[in-house]
Write an enzyme that holds these catalytic residues in place. Structure first.
Site, PDB file in Angstrom:
ATOM      1  N   ASP A  15       0.855  -1.180   0.000  1.00 25.32           N
ATOM      2  CA  ASP A  15       0.000   0.000   0.000  1.00 25.32           C
ATOM      3  C   ASP A  15       0.899   1.242   0.000  1.00 25.32           C
ATOM      4  OD1 ASP A  15      -2.252   1.561   0.104  1.00 25.32           O
ATOM      5  OD2 ASP A  15      -2.921   0.883   2.077  1.00 25.32           O
ATOM      6  N   GLU A  32       2.729   4.950  -4.028  1.00 27.12           N
ATOM      7  CA  GLU A  32       2.657   5.878  -5.171  1.00 27.12           C
ATOM      8  C   GLU A  32       3.971   6.631  -5.451  1.00 27.12           C
ATOM      9  OE1 GLU A  32      -1.006   4.494  -3.919  1.00 27.12           O
ATOM     10  OE2 GLU A  32       0.305   5.750  -2.708  1.00 27.12           O
ATOM     11  N   ASP A  35      -9.050   3.812  -2.154  1.00 32.41           N
ATOM     12  CA  ASP A  35      -9.875   4.202  -1.013  1.00 32.41           C
ATOM     13  C   ASP A  35     -11.223   4.749  -1.457  1.00 32.41           C
ATOM     14  OD1 ASP A  35      -7.715   3.436   0.482  1.00 32.41           O
ATOM     15  OD2 ASP A  35      -6.945   5.466   0.760  1.00 32.41           O
TER      16      ASP A  35
END
Length: 930
Positions: free
Chosen positions: A521, A524, A597
């Site tokens: 997670d 990015e 999300d």
């Protein structure tokens, strides 16, 4: 005490500032200088012309030189056009793929090489380069100048127009129609790297409190791409938008942003927005009724903005552009901050051809382990071992199957990855072993931010080895994330990726077992106190590469290293499972992704379908959305509808934020639990079909979930339909996206019948049906002419289903025929790559059902065996009623039943069932019905 409280307060503020969408935290195009400059250019502004065209070592090579007029016109611009020539290279590959590269002439400088993204293009693709033999020249029939033409493949030619330069693919022949083109509208621009000439020269960019030093000045590239005979364009994930991309510029389009491709940690993202999310794939696919599909892919990892230009956007310039008037087209405008032009033209002509051509460049999806395509139960966070055991036992108590239980960041010791909070999880290996005894697995989270704590062995070693990304001054970059002060490993460096992959060994990851898998997670990468919640663009990576140049690929390299780590720890004996939030071209080779999300709203349920379909079109088959919505508390009806739809996602996981109410299926009353359990049962029943489709994706790139137009490319009614989708070529699924819906319209394409999966009722194709919205299921139909393999016995997990018998559901078309396939292997190892699998083709024709082998014969074919049998065969659409079924060559009669089923609206229908034929799936056999 006071200092620690201050640090805690800072972390609290930083974390909470990203907990919801705040528009002013992110840049728009006008706040992004390269985007603003590019959008201000007018059609025909490019004055580059191609010269010195020749064939060198099998490629077409040319120089792009600025005309004198172009240099004069640029002198008063903020960033004048350089007169240095650019080098253009065109290469051709098997399967009608054209590659275009444009870069600065290295012999003329600059001192820094522009970044080209490594480790994405398959080595085997490069081996498919064809040797260009010759180039012919001709005058364009429309008077637009001299053309250099070369053979691309049967039926297609590559063409470069000299002045002004244009590259396009056309159908063969002087008057052949264009398929794809670049710079037809003259918008090409290439800002070349520079060295500062004066001390007071200011190239810095500022956004909010952040300053980007931009040591090499502006270096953006932009150009237009046109798709001919196209009705719609699709692709370029990730955006929470419709499947068919809407125009962002042109008459009637006001105040619209381009589609942004910049990997960002966006909490509670908005639906129906062109804003960039967690991943990037710069692939656009067009489709139209008259010709079919084509595709364009630009391999760059810098920020990108893309405009879809609406009809009439360039009407005032049409007289000088010399665009073909006899062809409709969709124009697009591509802008990136850095990198080179490394672009690929895919001519199709079918949608599956384009997907195959693209995955031929970047790789087909990995074949997941069988458990990974079943149901996953996740929450941020299951509190402790007692909580884990309780949730696990409740699934058994309520007869709900699941295969994977997930642990979020709270399971660690102070957000230090590869560790356990021993107060909450004192015996992690024993916990995993107990789940594994039921055939279940566990996933733990491992994020890229490394806690800056000298007592933490990962940080200590990484710091000593110099393995972190550097800031603009050359020091280890220090940012804030969940663990507080954090540094980020430089995953561009192969040495560091190898080091990282070693951390997943059982000796290094204490408390892990073979049944533990990984979740990446925040990759990015997310930096809470960084510009736009990310890493500064002037941070430095391996080889003096600026972060601006590789930003969108950072999560890809992290995903790659993690996946390799799981392969290493099992000594290459098991396939890895790694879920990643960030993605890039090639991510499909390393695992699954999800849409991030989302929120517990009906609109997010609806937008999940086009988001997953877009990922599927661009190579990533293994994707899904958080069932129920990550943020917020779904009402019970929404949660049930989400389970009913999520059961058909390629990746099926329930997940929720720690501030939400618990939402395990048994917490919503007996009836609602039954509905969710039934949805999960549908998924487990269809696992043989899903696994067969995942193998098809692995071999061909053709995705598991497909837009309707991929299977019906000539049906214009499917082109903008993104509320329904196909699972393989046999199932059509229609979601229900409104609260308290009484009816749902379902468009069933084609000229064949469709059979309701639940009832067997037949519906006519080529029509929209208004169906009752039943509470126990969403509309799902099997296409006539297909055969679907199922397993109808419900177990705790996929492992316990391994030896269960199969059911074949045969939906006959008007010719009383149907075909289907079944792929089976051991569900976990790489032995299938050596031929250790069973692949059968089932065909019903002329009253006979036959099973034949599709696996190639060879030494590996006999490495996998199965004693599984077919215990039931269901035939839909058969009449008149047969009386006997005979198995050949055994000459054995089996029972036939003809029974009624309750249908929608209280009607009844009958289906034929052959019970207990008990033929082995591994054998050749025939069942004759008469």
């Amino acid at each position: 005490m006071g200092q620690s409280m201050s640090i805690f307060f800072v972390i609290f503020l930083l974390i909470n500032c990203v907990f919801s969408w705040k528009k002013d935290e992110f840049r728009n195009c006008n706040q992004t200088p390269f985007c603003k400059r590019a959008r201000s250019r007018k059609p025909g502004a490019c004055s580059l012309f191609a010269t010195d065209i020749s064939v060198r070592e099998g490629d077409l090579v040319a120089k792009l030189i600025q005309s004198e007029k172009g240099v004069e016109n640029s002198e008063n611009q903020e960033h004048p056009i350089t007169s240095k020539p650019l080098v253009l290279t065109l290469s051709i590959y098997q399967d009608a793929v054209l590659r275009l590269k444009i870069d600065e002439d290295r012999s003329l400088g600059p001192r820094k090489k522009r970044f080209e993204v490594p480790d994405v293009i398959l080595p085997e693709f490069l081996e498919k380069r064809l040797w260009l033999q010759r180039v012919k020249e001709e005058e364009s029939h429309d008077g637009s100048g001299t053309l250099s033409i070369f053979y691309l493949s049967d039926g297609y030619e590559g063409v470069i127009r000299h002045d002004p330069f244009e590259v396009f693919v056309r159908e063969s022949g002087k008057n052949g129609k264009k398929v794809l083109s670049l710079n037809s509208n003259g918008l090409f621009d290439f800002e070349q790297l520079k060295d500062k000439k004066e001390e007071n020269e200011d190239w810095e960019e500022r956004f909010r409190s952040h300053t980007d030093t931009r040591p090499y000045g502006p270096q953006s590239i932009s150009f237009d791409v046109s798709f001919y005979e196209a009705d719609f364009v699709y692709g370029i994930p990730e955006h929470a938008t419709s499947l068919a991309l809407k125009p962002t510029r042109g008459p009637g389009v006001e105040d619209s942003e381009p589609y942004r491709l910049f990997n960002l940690d966006v909490f509670e993202y908005l639906h129906d927005s062109p804003f960039g999310l967690y991943g990037t794939i710069p692939l656009m696919i067009s489709h139209g009724n008259s010709r079919g599909s084509s595709g364009f892919f630009w391999l760059t990892a810098a920020e990108m903005q893309i405009d879809v230009l609406g009809p009439g956007w360039n009407d005032e310039f049409s007289s000088v552009l010399r665009l073909p008037s006899d062809q409709k087209r969709i124009d697009t405008f591509w802008m990136t901050e850095a990198g080179v032009v490394d672009a690929f033209f895919f001519v199709g002509p079918g949608p599956k051809d384009v997907v195959r051509q693209y995955t031929g460049v970047t790789g087909t999806p990995a074949l997941p382990q069988l458990f990974a395509i079943a149901y996953h139960q996740c929450r941020w966070n299951y509190r402790d071992e007692e909580d884990v055991y309780n949730v696990d036992s409740k699934f058994d108590e309520h007869d709900i199957p699941y295969d994977v239980l997930w642990l979020d960041i709270e399971h660690t010791d102070g957000k230090r990855y590869f560790t356990w909070d021993r107060a909450l999880f004192p015996n992690p290996d024993e916990m995993q072993t107990k789940l594994a005894a039921k055939g279940r697995h566990m996933v733990t989270i491992v994020d890229p931010h490394i806690k800056r704590d000298d007592s933490y062995y990962i940080h200590k070693e990484a710091s000593q080895k110099g393995y972190y990304v550097k800031d603009a001054t050359g020091k280890d970059f220090d940012g804030w994330c969940w663990s507080g002060s954090s540094s980020y490993l430089d995953m561009l460096n192969p040495e560091i990726r190898s080091w990282w992959s070693g951390k997943f060994s059982f000796d290094n990851y204490i408390g892990s077992t073979p049944s533990l898998h990984i979740w990446n997670d925040m990759n990015e990468p997310s930096v809470f106190n960084g510009p736009e919640v990310s890493m500064p663009r002037d941070a430095l990576h391996y080889g003096d590469v600026e972060h601006r140049e590789l930003h969108n690929a950072y999560g890809y390299y992290f995903h790659m290293a993690t996946s390799d780590g799981l392969v290493k720890r099992m000594e290459g004996k098991e396939r890895p499972f790694v879920l990643s939030r960030a993605f890039f071209p090639g991510s499909q080779r390393y695992g699954a992704v999800w849409t991030g999300d989302n929120t517990a709203e009906w609109e997010h349920l609806r937008v999940s379908v086009p988001m997953i379909l877009t990922l599927s079109l661009t190579g990533i088959s293994f994707s899904g959305a958080d069932v129920g919505g990550f943020f917020g508390n779904p009402d019970t009806e929404l949660l049930v509808r989400w389970y009913q739809l999520g059961a058909y996602y390629p990746f099926f996981r329930g997940h929720a934020h720690h501030d939400t109410k618990r939402r395990e299926p048994w917490l919503f009353g007996e009836r609602n639990m039954e509905l969710m359990r039934e949805a999960i049962h549908v998924r487990y029943m269809l696992l043989p079909y899903f696994y067969t489709l995942f193998r098809e994706a692995n071999t061909s790139g053709i995705p598991v979930a497909r837009p309707l137009w991929m299977e019906y490319p000539s049906d214009v009614n499917t082109f903008s339909n993104d509320e329904a989708f196909m699972v393989g070529d046999a199932l059509l699924v229609q979601g229900i996206y409104t609260e308290r819906a009484k009816h749902v319209p379902v468009y069933l394409p084609g000229d064949q019948s469709w059979f309701d999966m639940k009832t067997g009722a037949a519906y006519k194709g080529g029509a929209t049906h208004k169906l009752e919205a039943l509470e126990d299921s969403i509309p799902a139909f099997q296409r006539a002419g297909t055969i679907i393999p199922r397993k109808d016995r419900f177990r705790r997990s996929t492992t316990q289903m391994e030896n269960d018998p199969y059911t074949l559901v045969i939906a006959l078309n008007s010719s009383k025929a149907a075909v289907g396939e079944l792929y089976v292997d051991n569900g976990k190892s790489f032995e299938f790559q050596q031929g250790a699998y069973i692949h059968r083709r089932f065909k019903f024709w002329n009253g006979k059902l036959t099973s034949s082998n599709l696996a190639p014969l060879g030494s590996g074919h006999n490495k996998f065996a199965s004693e599984c049998i077919v215990e039931r065969i269901i035939l839909l659409g058969l009449s008149p009623q047969p009386k006997t079924a005979l198995i050949e060559p055994a000459n054995q009669k089996v029972d036939i039943e003809w029974g009624p089923l309750l249908l929608r609206g209280g009607k009844s229908s009958s289906v034929l069932t052959i019970r207990k034929p008990n033929v082995r799936i591994a054998d050749d056999w025939t069942i004759k019905i008469s």
